[in-house]
Design a protein around this motif. Structure first.
Motif, PDB file in Angstrom:
ATOM      1  N   VAL A 192       0.863  -1.188   0.000  1.00 28.81           N
ATOM      2  CA  VAL A 192       0.000   0.000   0.000  1.00 28.81           C
ATOM      3  C   VAL A 192       0.893   1.230   0.000  1.00 28.81           C
ATOM      4  O   VAL A 192       1.712   1.415   0.901  1.00 28.81           O
ATOM      5  N   LYS A 193       0.740   2.064  -1.030  1.00 27.97           N
ATOM      6  CA  LYS A 193       1.519   3.297  -1.126  1.00 27.97           C
ATOM      7  C   LYS A 193       0.670   4.437  -0.572  1.00 27.97           C
ATOM      8  O   LYS A 193      -0.248   4.928  -1.231  1.00 27.97           O
ATOM      9  N   VAL A 194       0.993   4.829   0.638  1.00 27.04           N
ATOM     10  CA  VAL A 194       0.173   5.798   1.367  1.00 27.04           C
ATOM     11  C   VAL A 194       0.021   7.111   0.598  1.00 27.04           C
ATOM     12  O   VAL A 194      -1.058   7.714   0.579  1.00 27.04           O
ATOM     13  N   GLN A 195       1.093   7.567  -0.070  1.00 26.87           N
ATOM     14  CA  GLN A 195       1.041   8.852  -0.747  1.00 26.87           C
ATOM     15  C   GLN A 195       0.248   8.817  -2.048  1.00 26.87           C
ATOM     16  O   GLN A 195       0.025   9.865  -2.668  1.00 26.87           O
ATOM     17  N   ASP A 196      -0.191   7.643  -2.480  1.00 29.90           N
ATOM     18  CA  ASP A 196      -1.033   7.554  -3.676  1.00 29.90           C
ATOM     19  C   ASP A 196      -2.451   8.035  -3.414  1.00 29.90           C
ATOM     20  O   ASP A 196      -3.195   8.344  -4.349  1.00 29.90           O
ATOM     21  N   TYR A 197      -2.838   8.095  -2.150  1.00 25.18           N
ATOM     22  CA  TYR A 197      -4.207   8.487  -1.804  1.00 25.18           C
ATOM     23  C   TYR A 197      -4.320  10.011  -1.723  1.00 25.18           C
ATOM     24  O   TYR A 197      -3.536  10.669  -1.035  1.00 25.18           O
ATOM     25  N   THR A 198      -5.306  10.546  -2.420  1.00 22.72           N
ATOM     26  CA  THR A 198      -5.544  11.986  -2.360  1.00 22.72           C
ATOM     27  C   THR A 198      -6.219  12.336  -1.038  1.00 22.72           C
ATOM     28  O   THR A 198      -6.709  11.453  -0.318  1.00 22.72           O
ATOM     29  N   LYS A 199      -6.260  13.615  -0.743  1.00 25.40           N
ATOM     30  CA  LYS A 199      -6.923  14.073   0.479  1.00 25.40           C
ATOM     31  C   LYS A 199      -8.397  13.650   0.471  1.00 25.40           C
ATOM     32  O   LYS A 199      -8.936  13.223   1.495  1.00 25.40           O
ATOM     33  N   GLU A 200      -9.034  13.751  -0.690  1.00 22.60           N
ATOM     34  CA  GLU A 200     -10.442  13.366  -0.801  1.00 22.60           C
ATOM     35  C   GLU A 200     -10.622  11.876  -0.523  1.00 22.60           C
ATOM     36  O   GLU A 200     -11.551  11.469   0.183  1.00 22.60           O
ATOM     37  N   GLU A 201      -9.741  11.049  -1.067  1.00 24.71           N
ATOM     38  CA  GLU A 201      -9.855   9.599  -0.876  1.00 24.71           C
ATOM     39  C   GLU A 201      -9.638   9.199   0.577  1.00 24.71           C
ATOM     40  O   GLU A 201     -10.292   8.270   1.078  1.00 24.71           O
ATOM     41  N   LEU A 202      -8.741   9.892   1.266  1.00 23.62           N
ATOM     42  CA  LEU A 202      -8.491   9.567   2.676  1.00 23.62           C
ATOM     43  C   LEU A 202      -9.770   9.659   3.489  1.00 23.62           C
ATOM     44  O   LEU A 202     -10.029   8.807   4.352  1.00 23.62           O
ATOM     45  N   PHE A 203     -10.568  10.697   3.207  1.00 22.61           N
ATOM     46  CA  PHE A 203     -11.784  10.894   3.996  1.00 22.61           C
ATOM     47  C   PHE A 203     -12.981  10.131   3.430  1.00 22.61           C
ATOM     48  O   PHE A 203     -13.837   9.666   4.181  1.00 22.61           O
ATOM     49  N   GLU A 204     -13.034   9.985   2.126  1.00 14.31           N
ATOM     50  CA  GLU A 204     -14.116   9.188   1.537  1.00 14.31           C
ATOM     51  C   GLU A 204     -14.025   7.730   1.994  1.00 14.31           C
ATOM     52  O   GLU A 204     -15.037   7.103   2.305  1.00 14.31           O
ATOM     53  N   LYS A 205     -12.802   7.198   2.056  1.00 11.63           N
ATOM     54  CA  LYS A 205     -12.599   5.802   2.453  1.00 11.63           C
ATOM     55  C   LYS A 205     -12.313   5.647   3.954  1.00 11.63           C
ATOM     56  O   LYS A 205     -12.079   4.544   4.427  1.00 11.63           O
ATOM     57  N   LYS A 206     -12.327   6.791   4.657  1.00 16.28           N
ATOM     58  CA  LYS A 206     -12.124   6.819   6.114  1.00 16.28           C
ATOM     59  C   LYS A 206     -10.761   6.239   6.518  1.00 16.28           C
ATOM     60  O   LYS A 206     -10.633   5.573   7.548  1.00 16.28           O
ATOM     61  N   LEU A 207      -9.758   6.527   5.705  1.00 15.43           N
ATOM     62  CA  LEU A 207      -8.406   6.041   5.995  1.00 15.43           C
ATOM     63  C   LEU A 207      -7.690   7.052   6.901  1.00 15.43           C
ATOM     64  O   LEU A 207      -6.652   7.621   6.547  1.00 15.43           O
ATOM     65  N   LEU A 208      -8.243   7.244   8.082  1.00 17.40           N
ATOM     66  CA  LEU A 208      -7.724   8.254   9.003  1.00 17.40           C
ATOM     67  C   LEU A 208      -6.329   7.911   9.505  1.00 17.40           C
ATOM     68  O   LEU A 208      -5.581   8.795   9.926  1.00 17.40           O
ATOM     69  N   ALA A 209      -5.960   6.649   9.461  1.00 17.78           N
ATOM     70  CA  ALA A 209      -4.622   6.246   9.910  1.00 17.78           C
ATOM     71  C   ALA A 209      -3.534   6.855   9.024  1.00 17.78           C
ATOM     72  O   ALA A 209      -2.373   6.944   9.446  1.00 17.78           O
ATOM     73  N   PHE A 210      -3.890   7.286   7.814  1.00 16.17           N
ATOM     74  CA  PHE A 210      -2.913   7.867   6.902  1.00 16.17           C
ATOM     75  C   PHE A 210      -2.808   9.394   7.042  1.00 16.17           C
ATOM     76  O   PHE A 210      -1.862   9.995   6.537  1.00 16.17           O
ATOM     77  N   VAL A 211      -3.776  10.004   7.696  1.00 17.56           N
ATOM     78  CA  VAL A 211      -3.825  11.472   7.773  1.00 17.56           C
ATOM     79  C   VAL A 211      -2.572  12.083   8.400  1.00 17.56           C
ATOM     80  O   VAL A 211      -2.039  13.071   7.880  1.00 17.56           O
TER      81      VAL A 211
END
Length: 362
Positions: free
Chosen positions: A156-175
């Motif tokens: 999993v490449k954490v920096q591939d996720y956009t700011k929108e995707e982090l919150f849409e998918k609830k990936l708060l651990a990456f914030v």
């Protein structure tokens, strides 16, 4: 030597953040597990944190994260940057986990097996990556009978996720790691007022969206994530003290651009909440917050134009503001200032001349 030392320090900082999140707010791992392994566990699914220390003949093995959810074991390793040796280490870790839970088979049933080993569902989280980073970690295991097994673990490449995707998918651990995507550009960003303001605005938006995602009460999840955002940001900006101070202020909800921006943003939030409560409408909160944010952007336009590097029109284009709306905002501010000055004049005792501050119009 110095680079190696910094690499070790960064790994320690990032690992500590990940392990502390796991320990204090493990529930944020559920959406991450769902994203990586295509499961659909509800957010309130029970999580069992398994021991991450495993003892072998060669010494103690410490893994980052081992969880049991829905009767299955999940193993996550967080890496600050790509490392080819992770392929061998992940097998070593998984074998240790499997041996820890080895089941002795009941021989009375005539089974041909003595023990049963179950390997966990594993993945590698890369906080940084490059063009050579693969989508999977793969190892070919050759057995003595001539057969082989391909041991594959997703990456999993954490920096591939956009700011929108982090919150849409609830990936708060990456914030908390969001700012790492700008690491290489930071020296240039910190020297450029335009880029600096943009990054601060993005960081402010991140904090506001985190508030919304975790609820207005700002419970444990919000407090922990903000704390970890600050810790990672402090490390990344350790050589940029001025920017670090500004980002610290944003994370803490304090003044952002050393202007009235944050005060107006806060006023917009407060007015929106009050209006929503009085009228019983959720729209009130949203409109108030939007108005406050717009005022903050307009003030930033003025500050950027004051550097004499850009006209007001250019500053509006840079910050994505409507120029005509900005002019209306300026006129509104001027009117408010004149009213305040008139009120001050009226309060002055008779017989004394009141000093009227000149209004500067651009």
């Amino acid at each position: 030597m110095e680079q190696a030392k910094e690499g070790m320090e960064s790994s320690t900082v990032f690992d500590d953040v990940f392990r502390t999140m796991l320990e204090k707010i493990p529930e944020i791992m559920i959406p991450l597990i769902n994203e990586v392994f295509r499961t659909d566990y509800p957010e309130d699914e029970e999580i069992v944190q398994l021991k991450n220390e495993h003892y072998t003949e060669s010494g103690t093995i410490i893994t980052d994260c081992v969880l049991e959810i829905g009767g299955k074991q999940y193993h996550l390793e967080c890496q600050s940057k790509p490392d080819r040796t992770i392929a061998l280490r992940i097998i070593e870790y998984d074998m240790a986990i499997a041996l820890q839970g080895a089941k002795k088979v009941n021989l009375t049933k005539g089974s041909e097996y003595d023990y049963e080993l179950t390997f966990p569902h594993s993945c590698v989280l890369y906080l940084r990556d490059n063009s050579r980073t693969k989508e999977e970690v793969n190892v070919r295991i050759n057995f003595q009978d001539g057969s082989f097994h391909r041991y594959s673990v997703p990456v999993v490449k954490v920096q591939d996720y956009t700011k929108e995707e982090l919150f849409e998918k609830k990936l708060l651990a990456f914030v908390p790691y969001y700012l790492m995507r700008y690491e290489r550009e930071l020296p240039e960003i910190c020297k450029d007022e335009e880029k600096s303001v943009r990054l601060q605005g993005e960081y402010l938006e991140l904090r506001e969206r985190l508030e919304k995602a975790t609820g207005e009460e700002k419970g444990l999840v919000y407090v922990e994530l903000i704390s970890h955002m600050r810790k990672v940001t402090e490390y990344i900006l350790r050589k940029e003290p001025e920017m670090k101070e500004r980002m610290e202020a944003i994370a803490m909800g304090g003044q952002v651009y050393e202007t009235l921006t944050d005060q107006l943003l806060e006023r917009g939030r407060i007015e929106g909440r009050l209006e929503g409560r009085e009228e019983g409408k959720a729209e009130g909160r949203a409109e108030g917050k939007a108005e406050g944010r717009a005022d903050g952007i307009f003030l930033s336009v003025g500050r950027l134009a004051d550097t004499d590097q850009y006209t007001e029109q250019e500053a509006c284009d840079i910050l994505g503001a409507e120029y005509t709306e900005y002019l209306k905002f300026k006129e509104k501010l001027r009117t408010e200032q004149e009213k305040k000055q008139e009120a001050v004049q009226k309060e002055k005792p008779e017989g004394k001349a009141a000093f009227k501050r000149p209004v500067h119009r651009r």
